[in-house]
Design a protein around this motif. Structure first.
Motif, short mmCIF file in Angstrom:
data_model
loop_
_atom_site.label_atom_id
_atom_site.label_comp_id
_atom_site.label_asym_id
_atom_site.label_seq_id
_atom_site.Cartn_x
_atom_site.Cartn_y
_atom_site.Cartn_z
N ASN A 268 0.86 -1.18 0.00
CA ASN A 268 0.00 0.00 0.00
C ASN A 268 0.89 1.23 0.00
N GLU A 269 0.48 2.31 0.58
CA GLU A 269 1.22 3.56 0.50
C GLU A 269 2.68 3.44 0.93
N ASN A 270 2.94 2.97 2.15
CA ASN A 270 4.31 2.94 2.68
C ASN A 270 4.73 1.58 3.20
N GLU A 271 3.87 0.57 3.13
CA GLU A 271 4.17 -0.73 3.75
C GLU A 271 3.96 -1.88 2.79
N ILE A 272 4.74 -2.92 3.03
CA ILE A 272 4.53 -4.22 2.40
C ILE A 272 4.06 -5.15 3.51
N ILE A 273 2.97 -5.86 3.25
CA ILE A 273 2.38 -6.74 4.26
C ILE A 273 2.24 -8.14 3.67
N LEU A 274 2.79 -9.13 4.37
CA LEU A 274 2.61 -10.53 4.01
C LEU A 274 1.83 -11.18 5.14
N GLU A 275 0.65 -11.68 4.82
CA GLU A 275 -0.19 -12.38 5.80
C GLU A 275 -0.29 -13.83 5.39
N GLN A 276 0.00 -14.72 6.34
CA GLN A 276 -0.07 -16.15 6.08
C GLN A 276 -0.85 -16.83 7.19
N GLY A 277 -1.61 -17.84 6.83
CA GLY A 277 -2.31 -18.64 7.81
C GLY A 277 -3.81 -18.58 7.65
N LEU A 278 -4.44 -19.68 8.03
CA LEU A 278 -5.89 -19.78 7.93
C LEU A 278 -6.52 -19.61 9.30
N LEU A 279 -6.16 -20.44 10.25
CA LEU A 279 -6.69 -20.35 11.60
C LEU A 279 -5.81 -19.46 12.48
N SER A 280 -4.51 -19.71 12.44
CA SER A 280 -3.58 -18.81 13.13
C SER A 280 -2.88 -18.00 12.05
N LYS A 281 -2.66 -16.73 12.31
CA LYS A 281 -2.10 -15.82 11.32
C LYS A 281 -0.69 -15.40 11.68
N GLU A 282 0.12 -15.26 10.66
CA GLU A 282 1.45 -14.66 10.79
C GLU A 282 1.47 -13.47 9.85
N ARG A 283 1.82 -12.32 10.37
CA ARG A 283 1.79 -11.08 9.58
C ARG A 283 3.16 -10.41 9.66
N THR A 284 3.75 -10.14 8.52
CA THR A 284 5.01 -9.44 8.44
C THR A 284 4.78 -8.12 7.73
N GLU A 285 5.23 -7.04 8.35
CA GLU A 285 5.09 -5.71 7.77
C GLU A 285 6.46 -5.08 7.63
N LEU A 286 6.70 -4.51 6.47
CA LEU A 286 7.97 -3.82 6.21
C LEU A 286 7.68 -2.42 5.68
N ASN A 287 8.45 -1.47 6.14
CA ASN A 287 8.35 -0.12 5.60
C ASN A 287 9.10 -0.08 4.27
N VAL A 288 8.50 0.50 3.26
CA VAL A 288 9.09 0.53 1.92
C VAL A 288 10.44 1.23 1.93
N SER A 289 10.61 2.23 2.75
CA SER A 289 11.88 2.98 2.77
C SER A 289 13.05 2.13 3.28
N GLY A 290 12.79 1.05 4.02
CA GLY A 290 13.85 0.21 4.55
C GLY A 290 14.23 -0.95 3.64
N ILE A 291 13.62 -1.04 2.47
CA ILE A 291 13.89 -2.16 1.57
C ILE A 291 15.14 -1.88 0.75
#
Length: 126
Positions: free
Chosen positions: A50-73
Motif C-alpha cells: 500500500n502507501e508505505n508498507e509491504i504486508i505478508l499475511e499467512q495462515g488460515l486459523l492462526s495468522k502470521e503477519r510481516t510488515e515492512l516499511n518501503v523505505s527500509g527495503i
C-alpha cells in the motif's frame, strides 16, 4: 500502472502440471483433497503493498503477519522458471538489511508490478 498490489499465490499458473495431475486424480477422491488443500493454502497467503508498507499475511486459523516499511527495503528479487515466465508468476523475495529475505512469497502473479511499485514508492518524496 496499478497504484496498489494485493494478490494471493496463483494455483494453476504457478504449477500447471500439478494442477492437471490433481484434476486427473479427482475420480480417486485424492484429487479433491489435493485441490482443496492447495486452494486453502493459496487463499491463506496474501501479499500487499500500500502507501508505505509491504504486508505478508499467512495462515488460515492462526495468522502470521510481516510488515515492512518501503523505505527500509534494500532489494526485491524475482525468481522465475521458464514456465513461471510464460504464466506470469514468480517467487518474490524482499530484503532489508541481512542476507536472508524478510519476506518470501512463492507463486505470486505479476511480480514485476510489485517490484516496480516498491521502486516507485522509494523514489517518491514522502
Amino acid at each position: 500502472m496499478t497504484s496498489n498490489y494485493a494478490e494471493h499465490p496463483a494455483m494453476f499458473r504457478n504449477n500447471p502440471l500439478g494442477f492437471i495431475l490433481a484434476v486427473i486424480l479427482i475420480p480417486a477422491a485424492i484429487g479433491i483433497l489435493i485441490l482443496l488443500f492447495w486452494y486453502l493454502k493459496c487463499k491463506s497467503t496474501r501479499l500487499e503493498i500500500n502507501e508505505n508498507e509491504i504486508i505478508l499475511e499467512q495462515g488460515l486459523l492462526s495468522k502470521e503477519r510481516t510488515e515492512l516499511n518501503v523505505s527500509g527495503i534494500r532489494t526485491v528479487k524475482i525468481k522465475q522458471s521458464f514456465f513461471n515466465r510464460l504464466f506470469g508468476v514468480g517467487t518474490l523475495s524482499v530484503y532489508t538489511a541481512g542476507d536472508s529475505p524478510e519476506i518470501q512469497a512463492h507463486g505470486m502473479p505479476k511480480p514485476e508490478i510489485f517490484r516496480d511499485l516498491v521502486k516507485a514508492r522509494q523514489s517518491d518524496p514522502a
